[in-house]
Design an enzyme around this catalytic site. Structure first.
Site, PDB file in Angstrom:
ATOM      1  N   ASP A  78       0.819  -1.216   0.000  1.00 50.02           N
ATOM      2  CA  ASP A  78       0.000   0.000   0.000  1.00 50.02           C
ATOM      3  C   ASP A  78       0.848   1.259   0.000  1.00 50.02           C
ATOM      4  O   ASP A  78       2.043   1.241   0.278  1.00 50.02           O
ATOM      5  CB  ASP A  78      -0.934   0.011   1.207  1.00 50.02           C
ATOM      6  CG  ASP A  78      -0.198  -0.044   2.537  1.00 50.02           C
ATOM      7  OD1 ASP A  78       0.807  -0.778   2.633  1.00 50.02           O
ATOM      8  OD2 ASP A  78      -0.618   0.645   3.487  1.00 50.02           O
ATOM      9  N   ASP A 115       7.420   5.270  -1.206  1.00 52.17           N
ATOM     10  CA  ASP A 115       7.283   4.589   0.075  1.00 52.17           C
ATOM     11  C   ASP A 115       6.066   3.691  -0.019  1.00 52.17           C
ATOM     12  O   ASP A 115       4.937   4.162   0.078  1.00 52.17           O
ATOM     13  CB  ASP A 115       7.118   5.617   1.196  1.00 52.17           C
ATOM     14  CG  ASP A 115       6.713   5.026   2.525  1.00 52.17           C
ATOM     15  OD1 ASP A 115       6.850   3.806   2.698  1.00 52.17           O
ATOM     16  OD2 ASP A 115       6.240   5.787   3.393  1.00 52.17           O
ATOM     17  N   GLU A 145       0.104  -1.504   5.539  1.00 50.89           N
ATOM     18  CA  GLU A 145       1.170  -1.076   6.458  1.00 50.89           C
ATOM     19  C   GLU A 145       0.935   0.342   6.945  1.00 50.89           C
ATOM     20  O   GLU A 145       1.121   0.642   8.132  1.00 50.89           O
ATOM     21  CB  GLU A 145       2.535  -1.184   5.761  1.00 50.89           C
ATOM     22  CG  GLU A 145       3.723  -0.971   6.687  1.00 50.89           C
ATOM     23  CD  GLU A 145       4.193   0.469   6.767  1.00 50.89           C
ATOM     24  OE1 GLU A 145       5.052   0.760   7.633  1.00 50.89           O
ATOM     25  OE2 GLU A 145       3.697   1.324   5.993  1.00 50.89           O
ATOM     26  N   GLU A 146       0.538   1.221   6.038  1.00 50.31           N
ATOM     27  CA  GLU A 146       0.436   2.638   6.376  1.00 50.31           C
ATOM     28  C   GLU A 146      -0.743   2.965   7.273  1.00 50.31           C
ATOM     29  O   GLU A 146      -0.720   3.962   7.993  1.00 50.31           O
ATOM     30  CB  GLU A 146       0.346   3.472   5.085  1.00 50.31           C
ATOM     31  CG  GLU A 146       1.528   3.331   4.140  1.00 50.31           C
ATOM     32  CD  GLU A 146       2.800   3.982   4.667  1.00 50.31           C
ATOM     33  OE1 GLU A 146       2.808   4.426   5.838  1.00 50.31           O
ATOM     34  OE2 GLU A 146       3.782   4.053   3.920  1.00 50.31           O
ATOM     35  N   HIS A 457       4.624  10.578   2.729  1.00 50.89           N
ATOM     36  CA  HIS A 457       3.299  10.820   3.322  1.00 50.89           C
ATOM     37  C   HIS A 457       2.742  12.194   2.975  1.00 50.89           C
ATOM     38  O   HIS A 457       1.754  12.613   3.562  1.00 50.89           O
ATOM     39  CB  HIS A 457       3.297  10.625   4.849  1.00 50.89           C
ATOM     40  CG  HIS A 457       3.619   9.240   5.290  1.00 50.89           C
ATOM     41  ND1 HIS A 457       3.439   8.798   6.587  1.00 50.89           N
ATOM     42  CD2 HIS A 457       4.103   8.175   4.614  1.00 50.89           C
ATOM     43  CE1 HIS A 457       3.803   7.544   6.688  1.00 50.89           C
ATOM     44  NE2 HIS A 457       4.215   7.135   5.498  1.00 50.89           N
TER      45      HIS A 457
END
Length: 488
Positions: A78, A115, A145-146, A457
């Site tokens: 993700d 990322d 994961e995020e 992010h």
């Protein structure tokens, strides 16, 4: 995407272009997962999808490497979905518009997904290669994961056979990571009562935008503005004097991203509109002065809007504003053991207004359990003083550093041989999945490497092209140097 596919190393960048073309924000990784599974089966590789969606793909050793220790290359499927306010983009449907900008690859108006798309692309490129030397190989691609590390939490013992895991989720070339912070989500729930709009009131929308935001672990020490906290500061300063009544307040969108934008819908007496405009302009000027070096694009704007149907009761509004204003945010303590690394931090990440409450979600990170527990107790005390509820969930452990790690020693020596300089051995103030993997695989030897990624992010995310090539060379050289299995 054509420009990306021509970069070095081509197999990696060709895969990254495919990854960008298939939407894969957290909790929406299925399309990318299906694409990878179909490709792997066409290559004759063994593919397993576990109960939560993690992918495990296995490839036999190349000729002459059969007796080497098996290795897992790990990445997450993700990406963080963040965009600028003026960007029209649906992360569940639209591809990422990635492009080359000098020495970097970035995206137009959105997060790039380097990322952890670069790490994922490197693993898939190795799986697809016929001329890269390696021992028995497993690739683990985790989900979510995020947004909660769902895949890492659910990984079962016995699925992986390897003794060594190389995590690809680090974001600085020349640094080898051997430990990371743990974390926990903290969620305040502020009860709301509602009242009719007072007579003679008009409505306005106040919007704080233009901040850099970024990763709430990697960037938390940079002093960037938190849009939610700054908006609360203005409201605490001005609400009573102006007679502001709040109908809705929102800020941020992810608990692990520093809020770049926040907004509030207010009503106020028509006679106070001009004074509000003056105070908005003055506060914008104040922020531009205070944050000139770090937030040059910050903007605070006011616009008329239609009257909402209701506003918060005064006591509820006051409780909310006091809570937001008093809530700690940022670096809580620097590490005594690792110079220059944050030990404990707190990010006030998301504010949402619901029917009977306002939710405020924070993310606590710490390299040590006691640091995390201390901040939990601080927030619990704050909730008690405010008379609101708080709950903690999604706790995940840190990855305890092992200075005697054999694979770390291999990576360090390999880096020195290739680049004739020493890498920096680091602990990262972010939540790598390695700490969670230690529960089902306590004996697995782990290390984390990656290229240089800036501003993950956030929509300014970019990855340095040269360092992707350096990361690739290091990864391939390490695979070739993995030692033989220990005799039974």
């Amino acid at each position: 995407m054509t420009a990306l596919s021509s970069l070095y190393p081509q197999p990696l960048w060709q895969w990254f272009a495919q990854i960008c073309a298939i939407p894969h924000p957290s909790k929406h990784e299925q399309a990318l997962s299906r694409h990878i599974q179909a490709w792997a089966r066409d290559k004759g590789l063994a593919v397993h999808e576990d109960q939560v969606g993690n992918l495990i793909i296995k490839k036999p050793a190349t000729a002459g490497m059969e007796n080497r220790k098996a290795v897992v290359i790990q990445a997450h499927l993700d990406m963080v979905p963040q965009k600028n306010a003026d960007k029209v983009h649906d992360f569940t449907k639209d591809p990422i518009d990635a492009y080359v900008d000098g020495e970097w690859v970035t995206a137009r108006g959105t997060t790039l997904g380097s990322d952890n798309g670069i790490g994922m692309a490197s693993a898939l490129a190795i799986l697809g290669s016929d001329d890269i030397k390696h021992g028995p190989l497993e690739v683990l691609l985790t989900v979510d994961e995020e947004a909660g590390m769902t895949g890492a939490f659910a990984l079962q013992p016995g699925v992986l056979e390897a003794e060594i895991l190389i995590n690809t989720d680090s974001e600085q070339e020349g640094e080898i990571y051997m430990g990371c912070a743990g974390g926990v989500d903290a969620e305040f729930s502020v009860p709301m009562q509602w009242q009719p709009i007072p007579a003679g009131h008009q409505a306005c929308r106040l919007s704080l935008t233009g901040l850099k935001g970024g990763h709430s672990g990697v960037n938390i020490h940079l002093g960037r503005g938190n849009a939610a906290k700054l908006l609360a500061r203005f409201l605490v300063m001005s609400a009573a004097e102006l007679g502001l009544r709040i109908s809705e307040i929102v800020g941020g969108s992810l608990r692990n991203a520093i809020p770049r934008e926040a907004g509030v819908t207010v009503t106020l007496p028509a006679a106070n509109q001009a004074l509000l405009a003056e105070k908005v302009a003055a506060f914008e000027a104040l922020l531009q002065q205070e944050l000139a070096a770090i937030e040059p694009a910050i903007r605070f704007a006011m616009a008329e809007t239609i009257l909402p149907s209701q506003v918060m009761a005064p006591q509820c509004e006051q409780t909310l504003l006091n809570l937001l204003h008093a809530c700690p945010n940022g670096v809580m303590r620097m590490s005594d053991d690792v110079a220059g690394v944050v030990e404990t931090s707190l990010n006030l990440g998301v504010i949402t207004t619901g029917g009977d409450s306002v939710q405020v979600v924070c993310l606590i990170r710490s390299l040590i359990d006691s640091g995390r527990e201390h901040v939990e107790s601080v927030l619990t005390s704050l909730a008690a003083l405010a008379g609101v509820s708080i709950k903690f969930n999604g706790a995940y452990p840190g990855w305890k550093p092992d200075p005697d790690s054999p694979v770390m020693a291999i990576v360090k020596a390999t880096y020195e041989d290739i680049y004739n300089k020493e890498p920096v051995i680091m602990v990262i103030h972010a939540g790598l999945e390695c700490g969670l993997f230690k529960k089902p695989y306590p004996e697995m030897d782990m290390v984390s490497i990656g290229p240089t990624i800036r501003y993950p992010h956030g929509p300014d995310e970019m990855v340095n092209i040269e360092t992707v090539g350096q990361y690739w060379q290091l990864l391939l050289a390490v695979l070739e140097r993995i030692p033989e299995k220990t005799a039974a």
